[in-house]
Design an enzyme around this catalytic site. Structure first.
Site, mmCIF file in Angstrom:
data_model
loop_
_atom_site.group_PDB
_atom_site.id
_atom_site.type_symbol
_atom_site.label_atom_id
_atom_site.label_comp_id
_atom_site.label_asym_id
_atom_site.label_seq_id
_atom_site.Cartn_x
_atom_site.Cartn_y
_atom_site.Cartn_z
ATOM 1 C CG HIS A 1 38.477 47.970 36.487
ATOM 2 N ND1 HIS A 1 38.408 49.179 37.146
ATOM 3 C CD2 HIS A 1 37.727 47.106 37.200
ATOM 4 C CE1 HIS A 1 37.669 49.036 38.236
ATOM 5 N NE2 HIS A 1 37.239 47.796 38.282
ATOM 6 N NE ARG B 1 48.148 60.346 30.229
ATOM 7 C CZ ARG B 1 49.297 60.033 29.623
ATOM 8 N NH1 ARG B 1 49.934 58.913 29.957
ATOM 9 N NH2 ARG B 1 49.795 60.822 28.708
ATOM 10 C CG HIS C 1 28.448 49.495 37.338
ATOM 11 N ND1 HIS C 1 28.835 49.349 38.655
ATOM 12 C CD2 HIS C 1 27.354 50.311 37.364
ATOM 13 C CE1 HIS C 1 28.009 50.034 39.432
ATOM 14 N NE2 HIS C 1 27.119 50.639 38.665
ATOM 15 N NE ARG D 1 30.504 53.749 40.377
ATOM 16 C CZ ARG D 1 30.438 53.012 41.492
ATOM 17 N NH1 ARG D 1 30.683 51.712 41.447
ATOM 18 N NH2 ARG D 1 30.131 53.567 42.643
ATOM 19 C CG HIS E 1 34.303 52.563 35.260
ATOM 20 N ND1 HIS E 1 32.997 52.265 34.952
ATOM 21 C CD2 HIS E 1 34.501 52.102 36.528
ATOM 22 C CE1 HIS E 1 32.435 51.638 35.966
ATOM 23 N NE2 HIS E 1 33.319 51.539 36.956
ATOM 24 C CD GLU F 1 27.921 44.745 37.084
ATOM 25 O OE1 GLU F 1 28.201 43.563 37.355
ATOM 26 O OE2 GLU F 1 28.649 45.708 37.423
ATOM 27 C CG HIS G 1 32.499 42.643 44.174
ATOM 28 N ND1 HIS G 1 32.301 43.775 43.417
ATOM 29 C CD2 HIS G 1 33.226 43.031 45.235
ATOM 30 C CE1 HIS G 1 32.869 44.805 44.012
ATOM 31 N NE2 HIS G 1 33.444 44.379 45.112
ATOM 32 C CG HIS H 1 40.485 44.775 39.297
ATOM 33 N ND1 HIS H 1 41.580 44.234 39.947
ATOM 34 C CD2 HIS H 1 40.764 46.090 39.117
ATOM 35 C CE1 HIS H 1 42.467 45.186 40.158
ATOM 36 N NE2 HIS H 1 42.005 46.321 39.663
#
Length: 236
Positions: free
Chosen positions: A10, A18, A43, A45, A50, A69, A190, A213
């Site tokens: 995050h 941005r 992670h 993805r 991100h 991850e 998590h 997070h």
């Protein structure tokens, strides 16, 4: 001693919002390590929402212990073989989810998961499976060849009442017990925050917590160093 692995996804989320080159998740990882974090998690993805490919390469170079991850796909397998993280955690992935919504369903996808585990192990990359706190999934993880599991703590963290939270905690406790009896390394993560972690630390069989997070959110207010140290104080 239970370890803390800090997820830096995050930090990258804030950067991608941005379309700029800051804040840098690698810088966040370095600060987390200086504060005492035992590992760094990212992670990658499939939609690259991100963490980016270049982040993974740089995190591998900067992290004392790097956990990747990833979904069970040929593309991600190839990246893992190239980067050689200290640990790969295989996770399910849905395009429209805000965050990972549940653990791997090994009853349905056990074959592809076992094949990926075999490939990574053959290349000396340890594998953990992100699973719901279900004894059946724990046993299937063991049968698939995983050396570790990460127990999904989301339902516990999101519980609306104390009764539901206790029920979810009991599920986690049972899953941890089964995993330990099978000789698996047991991680958990998590949704964990500075409040819910106080329950989790009573489960001494857990080897490592993966938290992102809540630490990144606190870091936005007090800095990464204090955010990590505050969590470590609760874990220890």
């Amino acid at each position: 001693m239970t370890h803390l692995a800090v997820n830096v996804d995050h930090i990258a989320t804030l950067r991608q919002a941005r379309g700029v080159d800051y804040p840098d998740p690698v810088a966040g990882a370095v600060l987390a390590q200086l504060a005492g974090a035992h590992g760094i998690v990212a992670h990658l993805r499939e939609d690259r929402r991100h963490i980016q490919d270049t982040d993974v390469v740089r995190l591998r170079a900067a992290a004392r212990r790097f956990i990747l991850e990833m979904a069970v796909t040929p593309e991600m397998e190839k990246i893992a073989l190239s980067v050689k993280p200290d640990l790969v955690t295989l996770v399910p992935e849905k395009r429209k989810e805000l965050t990972t919504e549940g653990g791997l369903n090994l009853a349905r996808h056990g074959g592809p998961v076992a094949k990926t585990i075999e490939t990574l192990h053959r290349n000396e990359i340890p594998v953990s499976l992100f699973i719901d706190p279900d004894p059946g999934q724990v046993r299937r993880s063991h049968d698939a060849g995983a050396m570790a599991v990460e127990i999904h703590t989301g339902a516990f963290c999101e519980a609306a009442t104390e009764k539901i939270r206790q029920k979810e905690f009991d599920r986690i406790r049972k899953a941890v017990e089964v995993a330990r009896n099978l000789g698996l390394i047991v991680n958990a993560g998590h949704g964990l925050c500075y409040t819910t972690i106080e329950w989790m630390v009573t489960l001494k069989e857990i080897d490592e917590f993966s938290i992102g997070h809540s630490i990144v959110s606190r870091a936005a207010l007090v800095g990464m160093d204090r955010a990590v140290r505050d969590m470590l104080a609760l874990i220890s």
